[in-house]
Design a protein around this motif. Structure first.
Motif, PDB file in Angstrom:
ATOM      1  N   PHE A 218     -26.428  16.816 -11.701  1.00 24.46           N
ATOM      2  CA  PHE A 218     -26.620  18.449 -11.773  1.00 24.46           C
ATOM      3  C   PHE A 218     -26.269  19.449 -10.668  1.00 24.46           C
ATOM      4  CE2 PHE A 218     -29.574  16.350 -15.113  1.00 24.46           C
ATOM      5  CZ  PHE A 218     -28.802  16.756 -16.207  1.00 24.46           C
ATOM      6  N   TYR A 219     -25.590  18.911  -9.670  1.00 23.68           N
ATOM      7  CA  TYR A 219     -25.301  19.601  -8.619  1.00 23.68           C
ATOM      8  C   TYR A 219     -23.527  19.954  -8.463  1.00 23.68           C
ATOM      9  CZ  TYR A 219     -29.498  20.050  -6.097  1.00 23.68           C
ATOM     10  OH  TYR A 219     -31.078  20.067  -5.626  1.00 23.68           O
ATOM     11  N   GLU A 220     -23.420  21.094  -8.041  1.00 21.82           N
ATOM     12  CA  GLU A 220     -21.932  21.499  -7.859  1.00 21.82           C
ATOM     13  C   GLU A 220     -21.725  21.957  -6.425  1.00 21.82           C
ATOM     14  OE1 GLU A 220     -20.395  23.469 -11.187  1.00 21.82           O
ATOM     15  OE2 GLU A 220     -21.904  23.232 -12.655  1.00 21.82           O
ATOM     16  N   LEU A 221     -20.524  22.160  -6.051  1.00 18.06           N
ATOM     17  CA  LEU A 221     -20.248  22.780  -4.816  1.00 18.06           C
ATOM     18  C   LEU A 221     -20.029  24.052  -4.927  1.00 18.06           C
ATOM     19  CD1 LEU A 221     -19.348  21.563  -2.025  1.00 18.06           C
ATOM     20  CD2 LEU A 221     -16.883  21.740  -2.689  1.00 18.06           C
ATOM     21  N   LYS A 222     -20.698  24.774  -4.093  1.00 19.41           N
ATOM     22  CA  LYS A 222     -20.698  26.362  -4.095  1.00 19.41           C
ATOM     23  C   LYS A 222     -19.566  26.885  -2.695  1.00 19.41           C
ATOM     24  CE  LYS A 222     -23.291  30.495  -3.886  1.00 19.41           C
ATOM     25  NZ  LYS A 222     -24.551  31.138  -3.780  1.00 19.41           N
ATOM     26  N   GLU A 223     -19.937  26.390  -1.725  1.00 16.95           N
ATOM     27  CA  GLU A 223     -19.158  27.019  -0.402  1.00 16.95           C
ATOM     28  C   GLU A 223     -18.912  25.611   0.747  1.00 16.95           C
ATOM     29  OE1 GLU A 223     -21.807  29.514   1.717  1.00 16.95           O
ATOM     30  OE2 GLU A 223     -19.909  30.687   2.496  1.00 16.95           O
ATOM     31  N   ILE A 224     -17.786  25.818   1.129  1.00 19.56           N
ATOM     32  CA  ILE A 224     -17.426  25.108   2.165  1.00 19.56           C
ATOM     33  C   ILE A 224     -17.219  25.788   3.690  1.00 19.56           C
ATOM     34  CG2 ILE A 224     -15.485  23.514   3.068  1.00 19.56           C
ATOM     35  CD1 ILE A 224     -14.614  23.033   0.283  1.00 19.56           C
ATOM     36  N   ASN A 225     -17.865  25.073   4.610  1.00 15.78           N
ATOM     37  CA  ASN A 225     -18.102  25.866   5.793  1.00 15.78           C
ATOM     38  C   ASN A 225     -17.098  25.121   7.023  1.00 15.78           C
ATOM     39  OD1 ASN A 225     -19.919  27.941   4.956  1.00 15.78           O
ATOM     40  ND2 ASN A 225     -21.201  26.151   4.575  1.00 15.78           N
ATOM     41  N   SER A 226     -16.279  25.526   7.401  1.00 18.15           N
ATOM     42  CA  SER A 226     -15.272  24.827   8.267  1.00 18.15           C
ATOM     43  C   SER A 226     -14.793  25.592   9.818  1.00 18.15           C
ATOM     44  CB  SER A 226     -14.015  24.442   7.583  1.00 18.15           C
ATOM     45  OG  SER A 226     -13.380  25.701   7.302  1.00 18.15           O
ATOM     46  N   THR A 227     -14.691  24.915  10.908  1.00 18.12           N
ATOM     47  CA  THR A 227     -14.089  25.418  11.858  1.00 18.12           C
ATOM     48  C   THR A 227     -12.978  24.608  12.346  1.00 18.12           C
ATOM     49  OG1 THR A 227     -16.474  25.070  12.639  1.00 18.12           O
ATOM     50  CG2 THR A 227     -15.065  26.436  13.849  1.00 18.12           C
ATOM     51  N   GLY A 228     -11.821  25.381  12.518  1.00 19.81           N
ATOM     52  CA  GLY A 228     -10.588  24.757  12.868  1.00 19.81           C
ATOM     53  C   GLY A 228     -10.075  23.882  11.709  1.00 19.81           C
ATOM     54  N   GLU A 229      -9.825  22.419  11.974  1.00 20.40           N
ATOM     55  CA  GLU A 229      -9.714  21.406  11.171  1.00 20.40           C
ATOM     56  C   GLU A 229     -10.743  20.641  10.827  1.00 20.40           C
ATOM     57  OE1 GLU A 229      -6.428  19.324  12.829  1.00 20.40           O
ATOM     58  OE2 GLU A 229      -4.754  20.811  12.381  1.00 20.40           O
ATOM     59  N   LYS A 230     -12.229  21.191  10.938  1.00 28.15           N
ATOM     60  CA  LYS A 230     -13.383  20.192  10.517  1.00 28.15           C
ATOM     61  C   LYS A 230     -13.993  20.816   9.706  1.00 28.15           C
ATOM     62  CE  LYS A 230     -15.603  18.378  13.761  1.00 28.15           C
ATOM     63  NZ  LYS A 230     -16.445  18.053  14.872  1.00 28.15           N
ATOM     64  N   VAL A 231     -14.592  20.183   8.810  1.00 31.37           N
ATOM     65  CA  VAL A 231     -15.751  20.709   7.873  1.00 31.37           C
ATOM     66  C   VAL A 231     -17.159  20.552   8.311  1.00 31.37           C
ATOM     67  CG1 VAL A 231     -16.903  20.316   5.595  1.00 31.37           C
ATOM     68  CG2 VAL A 231     -14.479  20.389   5.679  1.00 31.37           C
ATOM     69  N   ASN A 232     -18.031  21.468   8.502  1.00 29.73           N
ATOM     70  CA  ASN A 232     -19.274  21.230   9.160  1.00 29.73           C
ATOM     71  C   ASN A 232     -20.384  21.037   8.234  1.00 29.73           C
ATOM     72  OD1 ASN A 232     -17.873  21.685  12.032  1.00 29.73           O
ATOM     73  ND2 ASN A 232     -17.905  24.150  11.327  1.00 29.73           N
ATOM     74  N   THR A 233     -20.404  22.115   7.291  1.00 27.59           N
ATOM     75  CA  THR A 233     -21.286  21.862   6.544  1.00 27.59           C
ATOM     76  C   THR A 233     -20.735  22.189   4.872  1.00 27.59           C
ATOM     77  OG1 THR A 233     -22.145  24.030   6.699  1.00 27.59           O
ATOM     78  CG2 THR A 233     -23.234  22.245   7.835  1.00 27.59           C
ATOM     79  N   VAL A 234     -21.564  22.144   3.780  1.00 28.67           N
ATOM     80  CA  VAL A 234     -21.025  22.417   2.468  1.00 28.67           C
ATOM     81  C   VAL A 234     -22.577  22.928   2.018  1.00 28.67           C
ATOM     82  CG1 VAL A 234     -19.188  21.257   2.317  1.00 28.67           C
ATOM     83  CG2 VAL A 234     -21.468  20.138   1.476  1.00 28.67           C
ATOM     84  N   THR A 235     -22.378  24.163   0.850  1.00 32.12           N
ATOM     85  CA  THR A 235     -23.589  24.493   0.281  1.00 32.12           C
ATOM     86  C   THR A 235     -23.359  24.010  -1.296  1.00 32.12           C
ATOM     87  OG1 THR A 235     -23.665  26.552   1.700  1.00 32.12           O
ATOM     88  CG2 THR A 235     -24.645  26.583  -0.571  1.00 32.12           C
ATOM     89  N   ILE A 236     -24.399  23.229  -1.725  1.00 29.45           N
ATOM     90  CA  ILE A 236     -24.307  22.710  -3.149  1.00 29.45           C
ATOM     91  C   ILE A 236     -25.374  23.585  -3.869  1.00 29.45           C
ATOM     92  CG2 ILE A 236     -23.269  20.488  -2.310  1.00 29.45           C
ATOM     93  CD1 ILE A 236     -26.148  19.391  -2.819  1.00 29.45           C
ATOM     94  N   PHE A 237     -25.396  23.577  -5.203  1.00 30.15           N
ATOM     95  CA  PHE A 237     -26.379  24.132  -6.032  1.00 30.15           C
ATOM     96  C   PHE A 237     -26.686  23.509  -7.291  1.00 30.15           C
ATOM     97  CE2 PHE A 237     -22.594  25.839  -7.948  1.00 30.15           C
ATOM     98  CZ  PHE A 237     -22.841  25.926  -8.999  1.00 30.15           C
ATOM     99  N   ASP A 238     -27.911  23.506  -7.883  1.00 29.58           N
ATOM    100  CA  ASP A 238     -28.359  22.853  -8.761  1.00 29.58           C
ATOM    101  C   ASP A 238     -27.995  23.622 -10.050  1.00 29.58           C
ATOM    102  OD1 ASP A 238     -30.141  21.991 -11.135  1.00 29.58           O
ATOM    103  OD2 ASP A 238     -31.387  21.048  -9.728  1.00 29.58           O
ATOM    104  N   ASN A 239     -27.196  23.220 -10.948  1.00 28.18           N
ATOM    105  CA  ASN A 239     -26.489  24.101 -12.067  1.00 28.18           C
ATOM    106  C   ASN A 239     -27.487  24.350 -13.129  1.00 28.18           C
ATOM    107  OD1 ASN A 239     -26.601  21.918 -13.652  1.00 28.18           O
ATOM    108  ND2 ASN A 239     -24.501  21.420 -13.184  1.00 28.18           N
ATOM    109  N   ARG A 240     -28.731  23.902 -12.886  1.00 29.67           N
ATOM    110  CA  ARG A 240     -29.783  24.189 -13.948  1.00 29.67           C
ATOM    111  C   ARG A 240     -30.885  25.342 -13.647  1.00 29.67           C
ATOM    112  NH1 ARG A 240     -32.301  18.097 -13.744  1.00 29.67           N
ATOM    113  NH2 ARG A 240     -31.856  18.690 -11.676  1.00 29.67           N
ATOM    114  N   THR A 241     -31.139  25.265 -12.105  1.00 20.95           N
ATOM    115  CA  THR A 241     -32.016  26.035 -11.435  1.00 20.95           C
ATOM    116  C   THR A 241     -31.315  27.035 -10.432  1.00 20.95           C
ATOM    117  OG1 THR A 241     -32.364  24.622  -9.566  1.00 20.95           O
ATOM    118  CG2 THR A 241     -33.659  24.283 -11.696  1.00 20.95           C
ATOM    119  N   GLY A 242     -30.331  26.846  -9.972  1.00 17.48           N
ATOM    120  CA  GLY A 242     -29.512  27.615  -9.055  1.00 17.48           C
ATOM    121  C   GLY A 242     -30.049  27.318  -7.779  1.00 17.48           C
ATOM    122  N   LYS A 243     -30.902  26.532  -7.374  1.00 16.65           N
ATOM    123  CA  LYS A 243     -31.571  26.174  -6.393  1.00 16.65           C
ATOM    124  C   LYS A 243     -30.193  25.709  -5.245  1.00 16.65           C
ATOM    125  CE  LYS A 243     -34.357  22.808  -3.717  1.00 16.65           C
ATOM    126  NZ  LYS A 243     -35.182  21.673  -3.989  1.00 16.65           N
TER     127      LYS A 243
END
Length: 330
Positions: free
Chosen positions: A206-231
């Motif tokens: 029940f999780y989906e990808l919301k945001e990809i945070n990157s620097t240059g050619e690297k992915v550092n973090t991603v933000t995911i969210f629970d599609n039932r609660t929005g958490k």
């Protein structure tokens, strides 16, 4: 005008086995494929995955299976035309078809075997903003070299066979593996799902990808969210693998005059389409007893080629004889 006995459109496993069988039957054969490398999805999408349901191979890497099929298909010296997209089929005369590609209209054949798999597949991309330069460096839609993921923090998005299989594979290879899926039901083989849950894989349903945070050619973090609660939750990762399916457009087949059933070409027990001299086999073909497997695709290719022989020469027999009884200089 150079007329071949059979032209096989598609250089995947079904097309390559059909190429071998056409040579076995003494047919002058041409193969046209849109990809630069033979093997179809075996080489384009999952060369590093093992295939387990091919006769004679307890398990074999997809890229090795493609190599073996290419060698087998080339035994009788067919003409290979790679990196060429077929645009149209014309009935040039009563017994000759013209195949028009993006490079030439000089392909002529007495019969045609369509072995185009599921068609020209384009991976579905997530509707999440990202730098396109990250693709094939930190964001992947196919895994062609699994060693580049060794020691990495991997996030996989998807719930099908590819997503689950790679989660299992990387659980032994990567530093950490997480998999997110938008629901709690998987489209993968159940034994693979159970294996994933037992492995060191952080499975988040029940999780989906919301945001990809990157620097240059690297992915550092991603933000995911629970599609039932929005958490929301932030994951620290190195690479992102997207396995959410493909976009397939088969409208061009209808424009060729082929009878379709859903997203497949309707064939009879001889693998004949509704057009004379044109056959279909593998994932693109459908009939009452259809199973979409490499093994059945090979059988369908052999059936199509043998009946193409009888179409080209009504005096020929459909049964080719046993290959073990043939004196082949291979």
């Amino acid at each position: 005008m150079d007329v071949f006995d059979i032209t096989i459109i598609g250089g995947g496993p079904t097309g390559l086995f059909g190429t071998f069988y056409a040579g076995l039957r003494g047919l002058r054969t041409k193969v046209i494929d849109v990809l630069p490398e033979l093997g179809g999805q075996l080489t384009a999408l999952y060369p590093e995955k093992y295939v387990y349901d091919v006769a004679g191979h307890p398990k074999i890497l997809a890229k090795d299976l493609a190599k073996n099929l290419s060698m087998q298909g080339g035994l009788f010296k067919p003409a290979f035309c790679s990196g060429e997209k077929v645009l149209k089929l014309n009935q040039y005369s009563e017994d000759i078809w013209q195949v028009i590609s993006d490079k030439t209209d000089e392909h002529y054949s007495k019969s045609i075997l369509l072995a185009i798999g599921a068609g020209a597949c384009v991976p579905k991309k997530l509707d999440v903003e990202h730098d396109s330069s990250l693709e094939n460096k930190a964001i992947f839609y196919a895994v062609k070299n699994k060693e580049q993921f060794r020691g990495k923090k991997v996030l996989i998005v998807g719930g099908g066979d590819s997503a689950v299989d790679w989660a299992n594979e990387f659980s032994q290879l990567a530093t950490s593996v997480a998999l997110i899926h938008r629901r709690d039901q998987f489209r993968a083989v159940q034994t693979s799902v159970e294996e994933m849950k037992a492995n060191k894989v952080d499975v988040k349903t029940f999780y989906e990808l919301k945001e990809i945070n990157s620097t240059g050619e690297k992915v550092n973090t991603v933000t995911i969210f629970d599609n039932r609660t929005g958490k929301e939750e932030t994951l620290d990762i190195d690479v992102l693998i997207i396995n959410i399916g493909f976009v397939i457009n088969l409208d061009f087949l209808k424009s060729w005059g082929l009878k379709m059933e859903g997203n497949a070409i309707a064939v009879n027990e001889k693998m004949e389409t509704n057009l004379p001299g044109i056959y279909a086999a593998g994932d693109i073909a459908t009939h009452a007893a259809k199973l979409k497997l490499i093994a059945t695709g090979a059988a369908e290719a052999a059936t199509a080629v043998n009946f193409a022989c009888t179409y080209i020469n009504p005096q020929a027999k459909a049964f080719p004889g046993h290959s073990s009884n043939l004196n082949l200089s291979i």
